[in-house]
Design a protein around this motif. Structure first.
Motif, PDB file in Angstrom:
ATOM      1  N   TYR A  97       0.850  -1.195   0.000  1.00  0.00           N
ATOM      2  CA  TYR A  97       0.000   0.000   0.000  1.00  0.00           C
ATOM      3  C   TYR A  97       0.876   1.232   0.000  1.00  0.00           C
ATOM      4  CZ  TYR A  97      -3.492   3.418   1.605  1.00  0.00           C
ATOM      5  OH  TYR A  97      -4.309   4.507   1.725  1.00  0.00           O
ATOM      6  N   ARG A  98       0.705   2.048  -1.024  1.00  0.00           N
ATOM      7  CA  ARG A  98       1.455   3.296  -1.123  1.00  0.00           C
ATOM      8  C   ARG A  98       0.480   4.402  -1.507  1.00  0.00           C
ATOM      9  NH1 ARG A  98       4.413   0.572   1.126  1.00  0.00           N
ATOM     10  NH2 ARG A  98       6.617   0.090   0.773  1.00  0.00           N
ATOM     11  N   PRO A  99      -0.171   5.020  -0.517  1.00  0.00           N
ATOM     12  CA  PRO A  99      -1.116   6.094  -0.858  1.00  0.00           C
ATOM     13  C   PRO A  99      -0.413   7.252  -1.540  1.00  0.00           C
ATOM     14  CG  PRO A  99      -0.667   6.064   1.500  1.00  0.00           C
ATOM     15  CD  PRO A  99      -0.012   4.846   0.932  1.00  0.00           C
ATOM     16  N   ASP A 100      -1.143   7.921  -2.417  1.00  0.00           N
ATOM     17  CA  ASP A 100      -0.583   9.084  -3.090  1.00  0.00           C
ATOM     18  C   ASP A 100      -0.157  10.118  -2.063  1.00  0.00           C
ATOM     19  OD1 ASP A 100      -1.157   7.886  -5.479  1.00  0.00           O
ATOM     20  OD2 ASP A 100      -3.062   8.949  -5.754  1.00  0.00           O
ATOM     21  N   ARG A 101       1.033  10.628  -2.217  1.00  0.00           N
ATOM     22  CA  ARG A 101       1.510  11.670  -1.317  1.00  0.00           C
ATOM     23  C   ARG A 101       1.817  12.919  -2.119  1.00  0.00           C
ATOM     24  NH1 ARG A 101       6.007  11.358   3.535  1.00  0.00           N
ATOM     25  NH2 ARG A 101       5.985  13.598   4.020  1.00  0.00           N
ATOM     26  N   LEU A 102       1.113  13.992  -1.801  1.00  0.00           N
ATOM     27  CA  LEU A 102       1.283  15.260  -2.502  1.00  0.00           C
ATOM     28  C   LEU A 102       2.406  16.063  -1.863  1.00  0.00           C
ATOM     29  CD1 LEU A 102      -2.463  16.322  -2.695  1.00  0.00           C
ATOM     30  CD2 LEU A 102      -1.102  15.333  -4.537  1.00  0.00           C
ATOM     31  N   PRO A 103       3.007  16.960  -2.613  1.00  0.00           N
ATOM     32  CA  PRO A 103       3.896  17.935  -1.974  1.00  0.00           C
ATOM     33  C   PRO A 103       3.145  18.667  -0.870  1.00  0.00           C
ATOM     34  CG  PRO A 103       4.075  18.050  -4.357  1.00  0.00           C
ATOM     35  CD  PRO A 103       2.928  17.139  -4.070  1.00  0.00           C
ATOM     36  N   ALA A 104       3.835  19.039   0.177  1.00  0.00           N
ATOM     37  CA  ALA A 104       3.185  19.600   1.362  1.00  0.00           C
ATOM     38  C   ALA A 104       2.284  20.783   1.019  1.00  0.00           C
ATOM     39  CB  ALA A 104       4.243  20.006   2.384  1.00  0.00           C
ATOM     40  N   ASP A 160       0.767  21.488  -1.792  1.00  0.00           N
ATOM     41  CA  ASP A 160      -0.431  21.044  -2.510  1.00  0.00           C
ATOM     42  C   ASP A 160      -1.405  20.366  -1.563  1.00  0.00           C
ATOM     43  OD1 ASP A 160       0.744  22.008  -4.802  1.00  0.00           O
ATOM     44  OD2 ASP A 160       1.381  20.040  -5.536  1.00  0.00           O
ATOM     45  N   ALA A 161      -0.876  19.598  -0.620  1.00  0.00           N
ATOM     46  CA  ALA A 161      -1.743  18.909   0.339  1.00  0.00           C
ATOM     47  C   ALA A 161      -2.485  19.916   1.210  1.00  0.00           C
ATOM     48  CB  ALA A 161      -0.912  17.961   1.203  1.00  0.00           C
ATOM     49  N   VAL A 162      -1.781  20.954   1.652  1.00  0.00           N
ATOM     50  CA  VAL A 162      -2.425  21.982   2.466  1.00  0.00           C
ATOM     51  C   VAL A 162      -3.494  22.702   1.651  1.00  0.00           C
ATOM     52  CG1 VAL A 162      -2.065  24.183   3.656  1.00  0.00           C
ATOM     53  CG2 VAL A 162      -0.481  22.281   4.032  1.00  0.00           C
ATOM     54  N   ASP A 163      -3.199  23.015   0.396  1.00  0.00           N
ATOM     55  CA  ASP A 163      -4.191  23.675  -0.461  1.00  0.00           C
ATOM     56  C   ASP A 163      -5.438  22.806  -0.619  1.00  0.00           C
ATOM     57  OD1 ASP A 163      -2.654  25.915  -0.836  1.00  0.00           O
ATOM     58  OD2 ASP A 163      -1.873  25.304  -2.798  1.00  0.00           O
ATOM     59  N   ARG A 164      -5.226  21.508  -0.822  1.00  0.00           N
ATOM     60  CA  ARG A 164      -6.375  20.613  -0.989  1.00  0.00           C
ATOM     61  C   ARG A 164      -7.197  20.546   0.296  1.00  0.00           C
ATOM     62  NH1 ARG A 164      -5.716  14.729  -3.702  1.00  0.00           N
ATOM     63  NH2 ARG A 164      -5.082  16.090  -5.421  1.00  0.00           N
ATOM     64  N   SER A 165      -6.531  20.476   1.438  1.00  0.00           N
ATOM     65  CA  SER A 165      -7.263  20.420   2.705  1.00  0.00           C
ATOM     66  C   SER A 165      -8.012  21.717   2.959  1.00  0.00           C
ATOM     67  CB  SER A 165      -6.306  20.126   3.867  1.00  0.00           C
ATOM     68  OG  SER A 165      -5.438  21.235   4.122  1.00  0.00           O
ATOM     69  N   ARG A 166      -7.423  22.841   2.533  1.00  0.00           N
ATOM     70  CA  ARG A 166      -8.092  24.132   2.708  1.00  0.00           C
ATOM     71  C   ARG A 166      -9.343  24.211   1.832  1.00  0.00           C
ATOM     72  NH1 ARG A 166      -4.104  27.275   1.235  1.00  0.00           N
ATOM     73  NH2 ARG A 166      -3.167  27.354   3.313  1.00  0.00           N
ATOM     74  N   SER A 167      -9.258  23.696   0.607  1.00  0.00           N
ATOM     75  CA  SER A 167     -10.421  23.695  -0.291  1.00  0.00           C
ATOM     76  C   SER A 167     -11.536  22.819   0.272  1.00  0.00           C
ATOM     77  CB  SER A 167     -10.016  23.190  -1.681  1.00  0.00           C
ATOM     78  OG  SER A 167      -9.092  24.066  -2.286  1.00  0.00           O
ATOM     79  N   LEU A 168     -11.158  21.678   0.816  1.00  0.00           N
ATOM     80  CA  LEU A 168     -12.156  20.794   1.418  1.00  0.00           C
ATOM     81  C   LEU A 168     -12.804  21.464   2.627  1.00  0.00           C
ATOM     82  CD1 LEU A 168     -13.579  18.074   1.650  1.00  0.00           C
ATOM     83  CD2 LEU A 168     -11.615  17.229   2.947  1.00  0.00           C
ATOM     84  N   LEU A 169     -12.010  22.113   3.440  1.00  0.00           N
ATOM     85  CA  LEU A 169     -12.543  22.805   4.609  1.00  0.00           C
ATOM     86  C   LEU A 169     -13.561  23.865   4.196  1.00  0.00           C
ATOM     87  CD1 LEU A 169     -12.647  23.588   7.588  1.00  0.00           C
ATOM     88  CD2 LEU A 169     -10.557  24.957   7.226  1.00  0.00           C
ATOM     89  N   GLU A 170     -13.232  24.663   3.184  1.00  0.00           N
ATOM     90  CA  GLU A 170     -14.149  25.717   2.742  1.00  0.00           C
ATOM     91  C   GLU A 170     -15.447  25.118   2.204  1.00  0.00           C
ATOM     92  OE1 GLU A 170     -13.921  28.987   3.200  1.00  0.00           O
ATOM     93  OE2 GLU A 170     -12.179  28.410   4.384  1.00  0.00           O
TER      94      GLU A 170
END
Length: 216
Positions: free
Chosen positions: A9-16, A18-28
């Motif tokens: 199992y190797r989940p996709d890992r985004l650059p930090a 990009d990951a923060v941006d994605r989490s911020r979009s989900l939060l909004e």
């Protein structure tokens, strides 16, 4: 004890960043989520609903027992029977046990059950039947089904679909009306549909992060 094949199992890992941006979009997006009580008659596409349930069914569960059943109810007559029974049982359960003010807050008229495009009635499987009819307990079934309902709610919201999660009292009538086995107990009635054009929601505050987050 059954030994399961292990998969790499190797989940996709985004650059930090990009990951923060994605989490911020989900939060909004999730900050805009509200429970919907006023629905449009426009039907929700079947594939969208099926995909949302399939997402919910990927939820983690105790010992991977996946102790859930999702019953989709579109038939207007059946939804009418569910609404009548839900309103009657809730009034019986709460009358005399709570204040009249709380009864008003509970909104004992469940119009959303008949006005939504679909109902998804989620059942918790307390046990499973194995070989020779032997019964085996499902571990942490309530917690597992609760996570699945949360994932269902998130998926529908992100797809632009409104919903209202109603956690009924004992609600044995649901198992009877929907012909579920005695191993299943109703966990939630989820009314699913597009919000009506004139839909309004109360301006309820959410707790701040400081009120819910503890760091050690």
């Amino acid at each position: 004890m059954e030994t399961r094949e292990q998969l790499r199992y190797r989940p996709d890992r985004l650059p930090a960043a990009d990951a923060v941006d994605r989490s911020r979009s989900l939060l909004e997006a999730m900050r805009r989520r509200r429970s919907v009580r006023y629905f449009s008659p426009e039907p929700v596409p079947d594939e969208l609903l099926r995909n949302a349930i399939e997402v919910a069914a990927t939820a983690p569960s105790g010992a991977n027992q996946q102790p859930w059943t999702f019953v989709v109810v579109a038939d207007p007559q059946l939804r009418g029977l569910i609404r009548d029974a839900a309103e009657a049982e809730e009034r019986y359960s709460y009358t005399g046990a709570v204040t009249s003010e709380w009864l008003d807050e509970l909104r004992l008229v469940k119009a959303h059950i008949t006005e939504a495009s679909h109902l998804v009635v989620v059942f918790r499987q307390s046990h499973r039947v194995g070989q020779h009819g032997a019964e085996h307990q499902n571990y942490y079934s309530g917690e597992s089904v609760g996570i699945a309902v949360g994932m269902l709610a998130m998926t529908l919201h992100l797809a632009g679909v409104g919903l209202l999660v109603h956690a009924p009292p004992p609600a044995k009538f649901l198992a009877d009306l929907l012909q579920r086995p005695r191993s299943e107990t109703a966990f939630a009635i989820v009314s699913v549909g597009y919000a009506a054009d004139d839909c309004v929601v109360p301006d309820l505050p959410r707790k701040s992060l400081d009120e819910v987050l503890v760091r050690k």
